[in-house]
Design an enzyme around this catalytic site. Structure first.
Site, PDB file in Angstrom:
ATOM      1  N   ASP A  22       0.824  -1.212   0.000  1.00  0.00           N
ATOM      2  CA  ASP A  22       0.000   0.000   0.000  1.00  0.00           C
ATOM      3  C   ASP A  22       0.861   1.266   0.000  1.00  0.00           C
ATOM      4  O   ASP A  22       2.097   1.198  -0.031  1.00  0.00           O
ATOM      5  CB  ASP A  22      -0.912  -0.072   1.249  1.00  0.00           C
ATOM      6  CG  ASP A  22      -2.245   0.603   1.050  1.00  0.00           C
ATOM      7  OD1 ASP A  22      -2.393   1.379   0.098  1.00  0.00           O
ATOM      8  OD2 ASP A  22      -3.157   0.363   1.876  1.00  0.00           O
ATOM      9  N   GLU A  51      -1.062   1.878  -5.062  1.00  0.00           N
ATOM     10  CA  GLU A  51      -0.876   3.320  -4.785  1.00  0.00           C
ATOM     11  C   GLU A  51      -2.000   4.130  -5.414  1.00  0.00           C
ATOM     12  O   GLU A  51      -1.858   5.317  -5.644  1.00  0.00           O
ATOM     13  CB  GLU A  51       0.540   3.788  -5.159  1.00  0.00           C
ATOM     14  CG  GLU A  51       0.975   3.558  -6.576  1.00  0.00           C
ATOM     15  CD  GLU A  51       0.222   4.394  -7.564  1.00  0.00           C
ATOM     16  OE1 GLU A  51      -0.716   3.841  -8.187  1.00  0.00           O
ATOM     17  OE2 GLU A  51       0.553   5.582  -7.729  1.00  0.00           O
ATOM     18  N   TRP A  52      -3.122   3.430  -5.683  1.00  0.00           N
ATOM     19  CA  TRP A  52      -4.407   4.058  -6.052  1.00  0.00           C
ATOM     20  C   TRP A  52      -4.376   4.790  -7.405  1.00  0.00           C
ATOM     21  O   TRP A  52      -5.236   5.638  -7.684  1.00  0.00           O
ATOM     22  CB  TRP A  52      -4.863   5.021  -4.940  1.00  0.00           C
ATOM     23  CG  TRP A  52      -4.612   4.493  -3.570  1.00  0.00           C
ATOM     24  CD1 TRP A  52      -5.012   3.277  -3.094  1.00  0.00           C
ATOM     25  CD2 TRP A  52      -3.887   5.112  -2.498  1.00  0.00           C
ATOM     26  NE1 TRP A  52      -4.595   3.116  -1.797  1.00  0.00           N
ATOM     27  CE2 TRP A  52      -3.903   4.228  -1.407  1.00  0.00           C
ATOM     28  CE3 TRP A  52      -3.235   6.351  -2.355  1.00  0.00           C
ATOM     29  CZ2 TRP A  52      -3.279   4.514  -0.191  1.00  0.00           C
ATOM     30  CZ3 TRP A  52      -2.618   6.636  -1.146  1.00  0.00           C
ATOM     31  CH2 TRP A  52      -2.641   5.733  -0.084  1.00  0.00           C
ATOM     32  N   GLY A  53      -3.354   4.504  -8.217  1.00  0.00           N
ATOM     33  CA  GLY A  53      -3.280   5.156  -9.523  1.00  0.00           C
ATOM     34  C   GLY A  53      -2.708   6.559  -9.456  1.00  0.00           C
ATOM     35  O   GLY A  53      -2.603   7.241 -10.481  1.00  0.00           O
ATOM     36  N   ASP A  54      -2.290   7.000  -8.269  1.00  0.00           N
ATOM     37  CA  ASP A  54      -1.815   8.379  -8.110  1.00  0.00           C
ATOM     38  C   ASP A  54      -0.588   8.686  -8.966  1.00  0.00           C
ATOM     39  O   ASP A  54      -0.398   9.811  -9.409  1.00  0.00           O
ATOM     40  CB  ASP A  54      -1.447   8.664  -6.636  1.00  0.00           C
ATOM     41  CG  ASP A  54      -2.692   8.793  -5.767  1.00  0.00           C
ATOM     42  OD1 ASP A  54      -3.810   8.645  -6.295  1.00  0.00           O
ATOM     43  OD2 ASP A  54      -2.525   9.049  -4.557  1.00  0.00           O
ATOM     44  N   ASN A  55       0.272   7.681  -9.143  1.00  0.00           N
ATOM     45  CA  ASN A  55       1.526   7.902  -9.880  1.00  0.00           C
ATOM     46  C   ASN A  55       1.541   7.145 -11.208  1.00  0.00           C
ATOM     47  O   ASN A  55       2.602   6.801 -11.716  1.00  0.00           O
ATOM     48  CB  ASN A  55       2.721   7.480  -9.015  1.00  0.00           C
ATOM     49  CG  ASN A  55       2.751   8.218  -7.690  1.00  0.00           C
ATOM     50  OD1 ASN A  55       3.236   9.332  -7.603  1.00  0.00           O
ATOM     51  ND2 ASN A  55       2.166   7.607  -6.661  1.00  0.00           N
ATOM     52  N   ASP A  90     -10.205   3.588  -3.113  1.00  0.00           N
ATOM     53  CA  ASP A  90     -10.909   2.379  -2.670  1.00  0.00           C
ATOM     54  C   ASP A  90     -12.330   2.265  -3.225  1.00  0.00           C
ATOM     55  O   ASP A  90     -13.059   3.245  -3.314  1.00  0.00           O
ATOM     56  CB  ASP A  90     -10.987   2.360  -1.142  1.00  0.00           C
ATOM     57  CG  ASP A  90      -9.618   2.134  -0.526  1.00  0.00           C
ATOM     58  OD1 ASP A  90      -8.631   2.041  -1.283  1.00  0.00           O
ATOM     59  OD2 ASP A  90      -9.541   2.051   0.706  1.00  0.00           O
TER      60      ASP A  90
HETATM   61  C1  GLA Z   1      -5.917   1.438   1.575  1.00  0.00           C
HETATM   62  C2  GLA Z   1      -6.100   0.419   0.445  1.00  0.00           C
HETATM   63  C3  GLA Z   1      -7.206  -0.547   0.814  1.00  0.00           C
HETATM   64  C4  GLA Z   1      -6.882  -1.251   2.121  1.00  0.00           C
HETATM   65  C5  GLA Z   1      -6.624  -0.217   3.223  1.00  0.00           C
HETATM   66  C6  GLA Z   1      -6.078  -0.853   4.490  1.00  0.00           C
HETATM   67  O1  GLA Z   1      -7.025   2.254   1.697  1.00  0.00           O
HETATM   68  O2  GLA Z   1      -6.384   1.062  -0.762  1.00  0.00           O
HETATM   69  O3  GLA Z   1      -7.410  -1.493  -0.217  1.00  0.00           O
HETATM   70  O4  GLA Z   1      -5.734  -2.052   1.930  1.00  0.00           O
HETATM   71  O5  GLA Z   1      -5.682   0.774   2.813  1.00  0.00           O
HETATM   72  O6  GLA Z   1      -5.831   0.072   5.488  1.00  0.00           O
END
Ligand code: GLA
Length: 401
Positions: free
Chosen positions: A148, A181-185, A203
Site C-alpha cells: 500500500d 498506490e491508487w493510480g496516483d503515480n 478504494d
Molecule cells: C488502503 C487500500 C485498501 C486497504 C486499506 C487498508 O485504503 O487502498 O485497499 O488495503 O488501505 O488500510
C-alpha cells in the site's frame, strides 16, 4: 571487445537480479481479501473458516486460490530485532502455521503491508525494513504481497515499489506483487516489470455509481471506477494487470448489480478478488462468483482488456476479443427501469483497433452463447433481443460458425 562483453554481462546480471518474479500471474489473480468486509477485525479462526469455504462452496474449483490478509494482521510494534510479528491475540498460531493450513488445502497465502512508515490503519510499515520484511514473508511461505501507499511522505513511488520488488526477489520465494498506490503515480506507465497488478483508483465501495468523500480521500462505486480509467487498457496483459480493486459482490448491491459488476471485472481483466463474507454468502452470490463461463472470459489466455463500444438507450455495450477469434460482449442496463434490448448486428461494425481484430459480421455468422443462463441464443443473422432488468447484464460470447 572484452571490456564490452564484460559490461554487457554485468548489465544483464544486474538487470536479471532486479526483475520481478515472472510468470506468476499469466491470467488475472483470483482470490479473497479481508478488507472490504472485515477491515482490521480479522483473526485466525475467520481466515481458516474462509479457507474451508473455498473448498466447500466450489470456489477453489472455480479457480480462486489466493487468501490475502489485508491491514491489521500485525502486532502494533515490531519485535526487539525489528521483525514484523503477527498480532498474538488475533493470530496466536502465527503466520507460518496459518500459511501451512491454507497450503494444505491447495490454496495460496497473501499478506499486506505498506511502503510508508505505517500502514493506512497505523500498523508498522515497511519503509526502511523492506529486505527484512521480505525475508519474514519468505520464511512464512507467503505467496502474494499487497503493498500500500499510506504515510509515504515524499517517497518516489516507482523507486519505493522497485525497492520492495528487489527485496522480494532477494528473499527468493516467488510472490505475486500487488501494487496499491491508487493510480496516483500512473503505475500503468512504469510498473510492468515491477509488479503483477496495480490498483488504478482509490478504494471501492459497495455501490453501483457513487462517490463517498472521507475528507482527504474518496471511495468509488463500481461504475465510477470503470469510467475513471477507460484509456489505459493497452497497459494490461499477461503478468501485469490493471486492478480495479477487490470486488463488492455480495456486499449489499442487488443481485443484478452484482452480476454486472462481476461481468465487467471479467471483461476488464481485473484480478477477481472477492471481498465478501464467504461464511454467510447467499446461494445467488456464490452462483455469480463461480460462473465458470464468465470467469473464462476473465481468464482468457490472450489477456486483452475489454473496451467500451457504445451506449445505446442508456445500455452500456462493452467488447473484449478472446482466443480463437471469439469475442465477449456485455450489455448493461444503466436505466432504473426495464429495457428491451434489440441489437441489429448488421448495423454495427465491431473491431478492436488497438489489437487489430475485427468481427466479420457481414460475411460470416456467429453463434451466440449467453454466459449467464448457459444457453445458446439465436445467431447473428437475427437481431439480439432480450429484456434487461434494472442494472442487469447480458453477457454473451460470439464464435464464428
Ligand atoms: C488502503 C487500500 C485498501 C486497504 C486499506 C487498508 O485504503 O487502498 O485497499 O488495503 O488501505 O488500510
Amino acid at each position: 571487445m572484452k571490456k564490452l562483453s564484460l559490461l554487457c554481462f554485468l548489465l544483464l546480471t544486474t538487470l536479471g537480479h532486479s526483475q520481478k518474479f515472472e510468470g506468476l500471474a499469466e491470467t488475472p489473480p483470483m482470490g479473497w481479501n479481508s478488507w472490504n468486509t472485515f477491515g482490521t477485525d480479522i483473526n485466525e479462526t475467520l481466515v481458516k473458516n474462509i479457507a474451508d469455504k473455498f473448498i466447500d462452496l466450489g470456489l477453489k474449483d472455480a479457480g480462486y486460490d489466493y487468501i490475502v490478509l489485508d491491514d491489521g494482521w500485525m502486532a502494533k510494534e515490531r519485535d526487539a530485532n525489528g521483525n514484523l510479528i503477527a498480532d498474538p491475540i488475533k493470530f496466536p498460531g502465527g503466520m507460518k502455521a496459518l500459511a501451512d493450513y491454507i497450503h494444505a488445502k491447495g490454496l495460496k497465502f497473501g499478506l499486506y503491508n505498506c511502503a510508508g512508515s505505517k500502514t493506512c490503519a497505523g500498523y508498522p510499515g515497511s519503509r526502511g525494513y523492506e529486505y527484512q520484511d521480505a525475508r519474514s514473508y519468505a520464511s512464512w511461505e507467503v505467496d502474494y504481497l499487497k503493498y500500500d501507499w499510506c504515510n509515504t511522505e515524499k517517497l518516489n513511488a516507482e523507486g519505493a515499489y522497485i525497492t520492495m520488488r528487489d527485496a522480494l526477489k532477494k528473499a527468493g520465494r516467488p510472490m505475486v506483487f500487488s501494487i496499491c498506490e491508487w493510480g496516483d503515480n500512473e503505475p500503468w506507465k512504469w510498473a510492468k516489470d515491477v509488479g503483477h497488478l496495480w490498483r488504478v483508483s482509490g478504494d471501492i465501495i459497495n455501490c453501483w455509481d457513487c462517490e463517498v468523500g472521507h475528507g482527504s480521500w474518496s471511495s468509488f462505486g463500481v461504475w465510477n471506477i470503470i469510467n475513471m480509467r477507460k484509456n489505459i487498457r493497452s497497459a494490461a496483459g499477461p503478468d501485469h494487470w490493471n486492478d480495479l480493486d477487490m470486488m463488492e459482490v455480495g456486499n449489499g448491491m442487488t443481485d443484478a448489480e452484482d452480476r454486472s459488476h462481476f461481468a465487467m471485472w471479467s471483461m476488464l481483466v481485473s484480478p477477481l478478488i472477492m471481498g465478501n463474507d464467504l461464511r454467510t454468502a447467499s446461494p445467488e452470490t456464490i452462483k455469480t462468483l463461480t460462473n465458470q463461463e464468465v470467469i473464462s472470459v476473465n481468464q482468457d489466455k490472450l489477456g486483452i482488456q475489454g473496451f467500451r463500444f457504445s451506449n445505446e438507450n442508456n445500455v452500456e455495450i462493452w467488447i473484449k476479443p478472446l482466443e480463437n477469434d471469439a469475442w465477449a460482449m456485455t450489455f448493461v442496463n444503466m436505466n432504473d427501469k426495464l429495457v428491451n434490448l434489440d441489437f441489429d448486428w448488421m448495423k454495427h461494425d465491431i473491431g478492436d483497433d488497438v489489437n487489430g481484430k475485427r468481427m466479420d459480421l457481414h460475411n460470416s455468422i456467429y453463434n451466440i452463447r449467453d454466459l449467464s443462463s448457459h444457453t445458446n441464443l439465436e445467431d447473428t443473422s437475427r437481431n439480439l433481443k432480450a429484456n434487461l432488468g434494472i442494472h442487469e447484464v447480458l453477457m454473451v460470447k460470439l464464435q464464428k460458425k
